[in-house]
Scaffold this motif. Structure first.
Motif, mmCIF file in Angstrom:
data_model
loop_
_atom_site.group_PDB
_atom_site.id
_atom_site.type_symbol
_atom_site.label_atom_id
_atom_site.label_comp_id
_atom_site.label_asym_id
_atom_site.label_seq_id
_atom_site.Cartn_x
_atom_site.Cartn_y
_atom_site.Cartn_z
ATOM 1 N N LEU A 179 0.830 -1.216 0.000
ATOM 2 C CA LEU A 179 0.000 0.000 0.000
ATOM 3 C C LEU A 179 0.866 1.267 0.000
ATOM 4 O O LEU A 179 0.348 2.376 0.122
ATOM 5 N N LEU A 192 -4.273 3.895 8.734
ATOM 6 C CA LEU A 192 -5.039 4.057 7.494
ATOM 7 C C LEU A 192 -6.365 3.297 7.575
ATOM 8 O O LEU A 192 -7.390 3.741 7.039
ATOM 9 N N GLN A 195 -9.801 4.787 8.383
ATOM 10 C CA GLN A 195 -10.611 5.507 7.366
ATOM 11 C C GLN A 195 -11.216 4.552 6.341
ATOM 12 O O GLN A 195 -11.790 4.976 5.339
ATOM 13 N N GLY A 196 -11.054 3.237 6.576
ATOM 14 C CA GLY A 196 -11.500 2.282 5.554
ATOM 15 C C GLY A 196 -12.693 1.441 5.969
ATOM 16 O O GLY A 196 -13.046 1.364 7.152
ATOM 17 N N SER A 231 -8.854 -3.340 -8.185
ATOM 18 C CA SER A 231 -9.640 -2.185 -7.744
ATOM 19 C C SER A 231 -9.419 -1.037 -8.725
ATOM 20 O O SER A 231 -8.391 -0.968 -9.393
ATOM 21 N N GLY A 233 -8.403 1.737 -8.420
ATOM 22 C CA GLY A 233 -7.273 2.630 -8.153
ATOM 23 C C GLY A 233 -7.663 3.900 -7.438
ATOM 24 O O GLY A 233 -6.896 4.849 -7.405
ATOM 25 N N ASP A 234 -8.837 3.937 -6.849
ATOM 26 C CA ASP A 234 -9.234 5.121 -6.099
ATOM 27 C C ASP A 234 -8.510 5.137 -4.761
ATOM 28 O O ASP A 234 -8.094 4.111 -4.225
ATOM 29 N N GLU A 235 -8.346 6.335 -4.207
ATOM 30 C CA GLU A 235 -7.653 6.493 -2.924
ATOM 31 C C GLU A 235 -8.315 5.660 -1.835
ATOM 32 O O GLU A 235 -7.649 5.070 -0.992
ATOM 33 N N GLN A 236 -9.663 5.620 -1.886
ATOM 34 C CA GLN A 236 -10.397 4.917 -0.836
ATOM 35 C C GLN A 236 -10.067 3.423 -0.803
ATOM 36 O O GLN A 236 -10.114 2.788 0.251
ATOM 37 N N TYR A 238 -7.258 2.040 -0.970
ATOM 38 C CA TYR A 238 -6.100 1.787 -0.098
ATOM 39 C C TYR A 238 -6.538 1.656 1.367
ATOM 40 O O TYR A 238 -6.133 0.751 2.086
ATOM 41 N N ALA A 239 -7.387 2.583 1.781
ATOM 42 C CA ALA A 239 -7.866 2.540 3.169
ATOM 43 C C ALA A 239 -8.737 1.306 3.391
ATOM 44 O O ALA A 239 -8.650 0.642 4.434
ATOM 45 N N ASP A 240 -9.575 0.978 2.391
ATOM 46 C CA ASP A 240 -10.454 -0.190 2.540
ATOM 47 C C ASP A 240 -9.635 -1.480 2.611
ATOM 48 O O ASP A 240 -9.972 -2.398 3.362
#
Ligand code: KG4
Ligand code: ZN
Length: 344
Positions: A179, A192, A195-196, A231, A233-236, A238-240
């Motif tokens: 990540l 992190l 936030q996921g 995925s 490739g959205d920022e979210q 990574y947190a998820d």
């Protein structure tokens, strides 16, 4: 009995002073401890570089010894024994603590005792104000080890199960690497993950329902990598993924710990080692303890990861029973806990 503890098995230099006569409350015996973390030095390489670790331990040990002595107003001549980490760990790093510890002990005419690093972790909850009662089950989760042990007494341990491949800490560290969170990964993944959404990605829980108490974490890295590639490739994402990986690791650790308590009938659980600092693991085990009626103990956060206090304490327990006279010494990069001599 005043014991100096020296920890140099990996990338933290830890030094502590423990007074074994304060046994009415073990936690009261810890007089001072100091730590130098090499994390920033190794960070650019993405992991511990053994040779750099050894060289840095050489620079750090004696200044830290002077620091704990000055903080307590004691002199080295007041010491009754020296405990150093003898293994397991990086051979070169271990040799630094072992050499300095033995040289000091020889010069002062006092005994030096080699401590098993994992015994240090196992006994570290005894330094807390609310220590566990013996016997207890220990979930030992560090960067190099994932084990369930039955602690019958101080010095008498039997292995109930362990990882067949990666350690739980390694799973956190490898997830962090994927990540892009750097080294060491556990705390970063955990941050992190807050936030996921842990439910967006379904990650495997290998050996969750195996009939033994063993673990397997090596498949998690591949699963995280596959999910990352698939995925959008959205920022979210990574947190998820951080949240999903943490949930999978915690789920396996908690389920196996419950099974160990069930199969032995012991109702005290101790969580030790760096991953024991993980707040989601703590929340889950505390919840399970409430539901199933057992007690769970954690070392103070500062004593979860590597430190000199746990080595001073474990060494003091051994020095109270045995007086080592041999001035030769060796280190053991690999060393099973069950090979230890019982203390009592
Ligand atoms: O016990 P330790 O300090 O060193 C060893 O003896 O290995 O454990 C280090 C491990 C690392 O893998 C690190 O990522 C992990 O413990 N760790 C954590 C947390 N803090 C440290 N893992 C998950 N959550 C944390 N908060
Ligand atoms: Zn450790």
């Amino acid at each position: 009995m005043l014991v100096l503890g020296i920890e140099t098995s990996c990338d933290d230099t830890g030094v502590a002073l423990y007074d074994a006569d304060a046994l009415h409350r073990r936690s009261a015996g810890l007089l001072s401890h100091a730590l130098h973390s090499q994390v920033s030095m190794h960070a650019e390489f993405g992991g511990v570089v053994p040779e750099l670790a050894s060289r840095d331990h050489i620079r750090r040990v004696l200044p830290l010894v002077r620091q704990v002595m000055a903080e307590t107003g004691r002199q080295v001549h007041d010491l009754n024994g020296i405990a150093y980490t003898q293994g397991p760990g990086l051979a070169g790093a271990l040799l630094v603590g072992a050499s300095i510890g033995n040289a000091m002990a020889y010069a002062l005419g006092i005994p030096a005792v080699g401590v098993h690093h994992l015994e240090g972790h196992l006994l570290s909850p005894l330094l807390s104000g609310d220590p566990p009662k013996l016997p207890f089950i220990a979930l030992l989760v560090s960067g190099g080890h994932t084990q369930l042990l039955q602690v019958k007494d101080i010095g008498r341990y039997s292995l109930l199960g362990e990882t067949v491949d990666d350690a739980a800490g390694e799973a956190f560290d490898k997830t962090a690497q994927l990540l892009g969170l750097g080294y060491p990964g556990g705390p970063a993944v955990s941050r992190l993950a807050t936030q996921g959404n842990p439910l967006r990605f379904k990650l495997p829980r290998p050996m969750l329902n195996s009939s033994d108490l063993n673990f397997s974490f090596s498949g998690l890295k591949t699963a995280v990598l596959t999910a990352l590639r698939q995925s959008p490739g959205d920022e979210q994402a990574y947190a998820d993924l951080a949240a999903a990986a943490e949930a999978a690791i915690v789920d396996v650790l908690a389920t196996k710990s419950l099974a160990a308590m069930d199969s032995t009938g012991i109702d005290e659980l101790v969580v030790a080692g760096g991953v024991g600092a993980n707040s989601r693991l703590r929340q889950r085990l505390s919840r399970e303890a409430g539901i199933h009626g057992f007690a769970v103990h954690y070392p103070e956060l500062q004593f979860c990861t590597d430190n000199g206090a746990m080595i001073a304490f474990a060494g003091a327990m051994r020095l109270r029973r045995v007086y080592p006279r041999d001035t030769s010494f060796t280190v053991r990069a690999r060393w099973a806990l069950e090979e230890l001599e019982p203390i009592v």
